[in-house]
Design a protein around this motif. Sequence first.
Motif, PDB file in Angstrom:
ATOM      1  N   GLN A  92     100.811  52.424   7.520  1.00  0.00           N
ATOM      2  CA  GLN A  92     101.088  51.414   6.494  1.00  0.00           C
ATOM      3  C   GLN A  92     102.489  50.836   6.676  1.00  0.00           C
ATOM      4  N   ALA A  93     103.440  51.708   7.025  1.00  0.00           N
ATOM      5  CA  ALA A  93     104.819  51.248   7.212  1.00  0.00           C
ATOM      6  C   ALA A  93     104.895  50.238   8.348  1.00  0.00           C
ATOM      7  N   ILE A  94     104.197  50.556   9.442  1.00  0.00           N
ATOM      8  CA  ILE A  94     104.236  49.655  10.600  1.00  0.00           C
ATOM      9  C   ILE A  94     103.524  48.339  10.273  1.00  0.00           C
ATOM     10  N   ALA A  95     102.423  48.448   9.543  1.00  0.00           N
ATOM     11  CA  ALA A  95     101.692  47.233   9.166  1.00  0.00           C
ATOM     12  C   ALA A  95     102.575  46.323   8.302  1.00  0.00           C
ATOM     13  N   LEU A  96     103.296  46.954   7.369  1.00  0.00           N
ATOM     14  CA  LEU A  96     104.209  46.189   6.515  1.00  0.00           C
ATOM     15  C   LEU A  96     105.274  45.493   7.336  1.00  0.00           C
ATOM     16  N   ARG A  97     105.820  46.252   8.241  1.00  0.00           N
ATOM     17  CA  ARG A  97     106.893  45.732   9.083  1.00  0.00           C
ATOM     18  C   ARG A  97     106.377  44.576   9.939  1.00  0.00           C
ATOM     19  N   ALA A  98     105.149  44.749  10.449  1.00  0.00           N
ATOM     20  CA  ALA A  98     104.548  43.697  11.284  1.00  0.00           C
ATOM     21  C   ALA A  98     104.362  42.425  10.466  1.00  0.00           C
ATOM     22  N   LYS A  99     103.992  42.623   9.212  1.00  0.00           N
ATOM     23  CA  LYS A  99     103.749  41.473   8.340  1.00  0.00           C
ATOM     24  C   LYS A  99     105.064  40.759   7.976  1.00  0.00           C
ATOM     25  N   GLY A 145     108.105  41.048   9.496  1.00  0.00           N
ATOM     26  CA  GLY A 145     108.916  40.573  10.622  1.00  0.00           C
ATOM     27  C   GLY A 145     110.365  40.985  10.535  1.00  0.00           C
ATOM     28  N   ASP A 146     111.249  40.163  11.111  1.00  0.00           N
ATOM     29  CA  ASP A 146     112.641  40.600  11.260  1.00  0.00           C
ATOM     30  C   ASP A 146     113.451  40.478   9.976  1.00  0.00           C
ATOM     31  N   GLU A 147     112.809  40.048   8.887  1.00  0.00           N
ATOM     32  CA  GLU A 147     113.514  40.049   7.603  1.00  0.00           C
ATOM     33  C   GLU A 147     113.447  41.418   6.934  1.00  0.00           C
ATOM     34  N   ARG A 167     127.711  43.144   3.167  1.00  0.00           N
ATOM     35  CA  ARG A 167     126.923  41.929   3.440  1.00  0.00           C
ATOM     36  C   ARG A 167     126.926  41.594   4.937  1.00  0.00           C
ATOM     37  N   LEU A 168     127.099  42.637   5.748  1.00  0.00           N
ATOM     38  CA  LEU A 168     126.966  42.449   7.197  1.00  0.00           C
ATOM     39  C   LEU A 168     125.498  42.538   7.598  1.00  0.00           C
ATOM     40  N   ALA A 169     124.709  43.209   6.775  1.00  0.00           N
ATOM     41  CA  ALA A 169     123.255  43.226   6.962  1.00  0.00           C
ATOM     42  C   ALA A 169     122.647  42.748   5.651  1.00  0.00           C
ATOM     43  N   ASN A 170     121.711  41.799   5.756  1.00  0.00           N
ATOM     44  CA  ASN A 170     121.110  41.232   4.550  1.00  0.00           C
ATOM     45  C   ASN A 170     119.590  41.146   4.663  1.00  0.00           C
ATOM     46  N   PRO A 171     118.942  42.281   4.840  1.00  0.00           N
ATOM     47  CA  PRO A 171     117.482  42.222   4.952  1.00  0.00           C
ATOM     48  C   PRO A 171     116.857  41.761   3.639  1.00  0.00           C
ATOM     49  N   GLU A 172     115.726  41.077   3.766  1.00  0.00           N
ATOM     50  CA  GLU A 172     115.038  40.627   2.544  1.00  0.00           C
ATOM     51  C   GLU A 172     114.101  41.687   2.004  1.00  0.00           C
ATOM     52  N   HIS A 173     113.712  42.587   2.902  1.00  0.00           N
ATOM     53  CA  HIS A 173     112.817  43.675   2.468  1.00  0.00           C
ATOM     54  C   HIS A 173     113.325  44.993   3.035  1.00  0.00           C
ATOM     55  N   LEU A 174     113.253  46.012   2.224  1.00  0.00           N
ATOM     56  CA  LEU A 174     113.503  47.365   2.727  1.00  0.00           C
ATOM     57  C   LEU A 174     112.222  48.174   2.573  1.00  0.00           C
ATOM     58  N   ILE A 175     111.859  48.844   3.658  1.00  0.00           N
ATOM     59  CA  ILE A 175     110.686  49.707   3.612  1.00  0.00           C
ATOM     60  C   ILE A 175     111.188  51.143   3.692  1.00  0.00           C
ATOM     61  N   GLU A 227     121.560  48.181  19.511  1.00  0.00           N
ATOM     62  CA  GLU A 227     120.341  47.544  20.009  1.00  0.00           C
ATOM     63  C   GLU A 227     119.467  48.579  20.716  1.00  0.00           C
ATOM     64  N   THR A 228     118.190  48.644  20.295  1.00  0.00           N
ATOM     65  CA  THR A 228     117.281  49.597  20.932  1.00  0.00           C
ATOM     66  C   THR A 228     116.003  48.881  21.336  1.00  0.00           C
ATOM     67  N   ALA A 229     115.133  49.670  21.998  1.00  0.00           N
ATOM     68  CA  ALA A 229     113.869  49.106  22.478  1.00  0.00           C
ATOM     69  C   ALA A 229     112.858  48.941  21.355  1.00  0.00           C
ATOM     70  N   VAL A 230     113.171  49.430  20.160  1.00  0.00           N
ATOM     71  CA  VAL A 230     112.199  49.366  19.064  1.00  0.00           C
ATOM     72  C   VAL A 230     112.106  47.932  18.554  1.00  0.00           C
ATOM     73  N   GLY A 231     110.901  47.375  18.643  1.00  0.00           N
ATOM     74  CA  GLY A 231     110.708  45.983  18.235  1.00  0.00           C
ATOM     75  C   GLY A 231     110.502  45.843  16.734  1.00  0.00           C
ATOM     76  N   ASP A 232     110.406  44.588  16.275  1.00  0.00           N
ATOM     77  CA  ASP A 232     110.274  44.312  14.837  1.00  0.00           C
ATOM     78  C   ASP A 232     109.022  44.925  14.229  1.00  0.00           C
ATOM     79  N   ALA A 233     107.986  45.043  15.017  1.00  0.00           N
ATOM     80  CA  ALA A 233     106.726  45.559  14.482  1.00  0.00           C
ATOM     81  C   ALA A 233     106.475  46.984  14.963  1.00  0.00           C
ATOM     82  N   GLU A 234     107.562  47.680  15.244  1.00  0.00           N
ATOM     83  CA  GLU A 234     107.419  49.030  15.791  1.00  0.00           C
ATOM     84  C   GLU A 234     108.241  50.040  14.993  1.00  0.00           C
ATOM     85  N   MET A 235     107.930  51.322  15.228  1.00  0.00           N
ATOM     86  CA  MET A 235     108.690  52.387  14.582  1.00  0.00           C
ATOM     87  C   MET A 235     108.896  53.540  15.568  1.00  0.00           C
TER      88      MET A 235
END
Lengths: 291, 159, 791
Positions: free
Chosen positions: A17-24, A26-28, A45-53, A159-167
């Motif tokens: 579910q976490a990965i699905a949420l993240r995939a949906k 994206g990078d926000e 305010r150096l990081a300003n994500p719109e969603h936290l999972i 910076e790591t190899a973990v993409g926006d839709a990955e965990m």
Amino acid sequence: MQVPAPFEYERATSVEQAIALRAKLGDEARFIAGGHSLLPMMKLRLANPEHLIDINDLEELFYIKEEAGEIRIGAMSRHRDLLDSELLYQHFPIFRDAEKLIADPVVRNRGTIGGSLCQADPAEDLSAVCATLGATCVIKSETGERVVDMKEFHVGPYETAVGDAEMLTEIRIPTASNGGSAYEKVERRAGDWAVVSSGASVWMDGDTITAGRVGLAAVGDNTTQLDGVAELLAGKTASEELYTQAGELAAASCSPQTDNRGTEAYKRHLAMELTRRSLRRAVARAQGQEA
Amino acid sequence: MQVNMNINGEAVSEDVEARTLLVHFIRDDVGLTGTHWGCDTSNCGTCVVLIDGEPVKSCTTLAAMASGHDITTVEGLEVDNVLDPVQEGFMQCHGLQCGFCTPGMMLTARALLNNNPNPSEEVIREAISGQICRCTGYSTIVRSIQWAAEHGTPVSVGN
Amino acid sequence: MTTTEPAPTEERPIGFGKLLRKEDPRLIRGMGNFVDDIQLKGMLHLAILRSPMAHAKIVSIDKSAAEAMEGVVAVVTGEDLAGHGLAWMPTLSNDVQAVLATDKVRFQHQEVAFVVATDRYIARDALEQIDVEYEWIDPVVDVRTAMNPDVPVIRTDLEGKTDNHVFDWETGDAAATQAVFDNADVVVKQEVIYPRSHPAPMETCGCVADLNRVSGQLNLWSTTQAPHAHRTVYALVAGLPEHKIRVIAPDIGGGFGNKVPIYPGYVCAIVASLLIGKPVKWMEDRTENLVTTGFARDYVMQGEIAATKEGKILAIRTDVLADHGAFNGVAAPVKYPAGFFGVFTGSYDIEAAYCSMKAVYTNKAPGGVAYACSFRITEAVYLVERMVDVLALELDMDSAELRLKNLIKEDQFPYETKTGWVYDSGNYEPALRKAMEMAGYDELRREQAEKRERGELMGIGLSFFTEAVGAGPRKDMDILGLGMADGCELRIHPTGKAVVRLSVKTQGQGHETTFAQIVAEEIGIPPEDIEVVHGDTDNTPFGLGTYGSRSTPVSGAAAALVTRKVRDKAQIIASGMLEVSVADLEWNKGSFSVKGDPSKSVTIQDIAMKAHGAGDLPEGIEGGLEAQICYNPENLTYPFGAYICVVDVDPGTAEVKVRRFIAVDDCGTQINPMIIEGQVHGGLADGVGMALMQMISFDEDGNCLSGSLMEYLIPTALETPDWETGHTVTPSPHHPIGAKGVGESATVGSPPAVVNAVVDALRPYGVKHADMPLTPSRVWEAMQGNHTPPI
């Protein structure tokens, strides 16, 4: 007091579910584990994500176990779990060495290995520990999982190899007998980030190092695993001269910068000195000379 | 969003912004001002509370993340008008001066003693090393925790 | 006619002795009342927008987007304040400081605008929406070049200002000192730097301002160490009538000097409440506290000692370059622009001394005297104690032996120094000998010699300090024209319980306990029966507050004397009760009895009831039992101490470990030894911090690099040893109970002991001096022979 900008919060109930949420989202969106690195950045305010999972409820990621010739560590294992784990200590005392000196005991109650590796701060210790041990990382996505080594995982600072839709879900470390490992760190004060750290792991046949690795933290890019030092160590008889050679090579292989933590020259000196020390201890442990 | 947690044995439910920090939730929404904040960056430990018995820095924890958990603050240390031995120890051994870091120090001490009833000086110093005190120079805090260890009764708080 | 009186015990003394603190029951329950705990109906929250640059012209400010945000009540700029004549305020050194910048910003994080909103989160959000256009001006960051002709002038607001000069100051006799230097066997010289540091109390600064527009009454709950002085300054700044201002300092989470100055944030909150008509809260975050509020030290000192080859110190001379930041915000008595730095001759009997000093403006935060320094005595003691060790090294003489040879002798007190300070009392040698005995000094030196043979680095560092605290005699000392005397008021209630009201204010020092003990000692009422009221200008007599270790020397004296005044009246009432003359009574700490007939006695409680009760009192005596005084000290008090620090240095990594720290303090008569020990412990941790890690640093653009507790490092329980403390007692001859201040002794005395120990450890490397902070890197550089001044 500093406060973060507004965001939406969602608590994940499973890895899928976490990965699905993240995939949906994206990078926000960002996962939040312990939060002790991410929240201070958000407050500034150096990081300003719109969603936290929030992935703190993912019980399936809390484990340290031995399986298939590997130690497998769930990404949500807290620093304190890594410090306390007898299983981990038995195989890789380097973890306890490092964890004793990562942040402070209260922060260690919350911070996680996955969070540390994914933050990829250049002075972060566990990247060097994992690289030194030849660890691999399991990265899951909606379509499956991939296993990458630390070189591939650690792309650069923050910076790591973990993409926006990955965990990142698991860290795997191959076990082998006759091994020893150790971690050395100089900090200006308990709880400070490293001025320089050096991790070492060796596998021995009698007095001969059959394989060995050294990794550094806080001295520039791509130092968590020094190939040249590994090449130098392979097949050599353990000796003070060898540790010094390795230390000199380590010092030459890094690119420290002068800052409040120390001068470039001092950091280079530490790369040498701490590499000598970590190798010396790793070998002693491999030979059963130190508990 | 609605957050629900148990603070010092009492169920608390409030509608707050998702970004509300746990320390602000406890202080401003619930009104328990014994928990302080001091640094913003999880370096000083003034804001330590127990979450499910473990000391945690509440200035870098979201109230939302604590939802569903048991929180103990300094106000929860005294039970039925009986002081926790840690509180008594801090008074007996002059473990506080301005009293600002004291709630966090005492909660960490309580959690330590729950896990290790007879800690050495070295273990005590390590346990409180994520928390800063500007007044005492720490020796009397160490003595206070030792006093509590010597006078400890079976504990329930935070356990 | 007797009242049962509790028997004094060691644990529960009536008067002086170890007594658990009266403050603690509320604080250990989380029931303290700190400024941020205060919630008022309709209260708004204020946040301050600060400059990202150290030196820049403000071209324009667009606040429209912030003003349009939901929840934002007001956005105020310097221009808005100027419209009310409030854009500038006086500093405690008769300079002016911008409340909000109007023309240009002069240090990074300077106050530029503020937002008032219904919620503290919204106030923060709105800061992001204010658009300020700046025009870069080269900043003046290096104190050594601040007076160069080609550098920009920072204080263009001061008419006719053409350079960055603040003041020149000198003390001592230049010619006499030169003559001694000319003829001396040995002269040593060393540049000694005391870098910029910050007190960083755990509670940041803040206030709640509630100005009632109808009555004109301002209630201000504030983190202040000096509520009365602040009230007067607010009256002067804001033009508010003083009787309509009530300053309340509730529980304060540590001060150390940080809460002496008046900061722009307080004024902003008052102005906001005035403009909006609602209570307004402002609390700094940690960054704001570290980068804008009162810094400390920042002295570059050229030290010189002239001595005989046998080690007799003849003269001490220094030239000092002082960085005062962008505004001269030093909190010191007006006639003492360098504070009490004039005591730089230390604890030694010498022939001549001279100091010259130049103070300059730079593009850094203002401040200067703000960290348990007893008005710059930290810098003075550090200079002389470091220089004595430089001399010891030059002479190849043991540093303890050198000190013993030069300490002022017991029979020389009162001792007037070559810079005009009259040390009231002292007995130095026993204090140093005691510290050496506690340390096992000779054994330590033997251990060190053995370790050196093996290549191990162990260091033993000494310092001997004399402080000058308890400012001060009003003939010499005032701040903004306010004399440094303190009032005290004592009332005994009919049942014999008492309330004592102080002008000073605890920030953790335990006034509620020690002042009750002073009254108890003088009148025999148990401390638990004495309420101490402080920190509220409406309910306490005027006085200048708690800083510079002045509470016990000034206010403590006031408390003792006001109690004696009450006791004198009690004695007259007792004479009436016992029907004997006043001269026939003797005092037994709590009761008067007839000389020669102890069975005839009345307790102070009996007398209190009589004073308020029915029946006639002796002729001329009014009812009631109370008094008020204002105490003007005749001199400062001069506490002293001997400190020994033992360190181990890792030769491979240059990490310093403080293994032991021995401190022998003499603060005269001890009121509560437990609290004194606590005060000393805290200061010793400060010393380890400053010597090894604490420093506020800047990059070449004037950006502050120490803006969080991640970068401004404060020692934890792992860097500090278990302190070993001892004491000697040499009462002050002029203080009513013989007590001297002790709150800052250890902060003053300990840094040189730590640095001396590290330099001593590095002797095999030929190191003669290394500047604080002695981080591993800086120690290692010293071991390589590199001179790396921190500024």
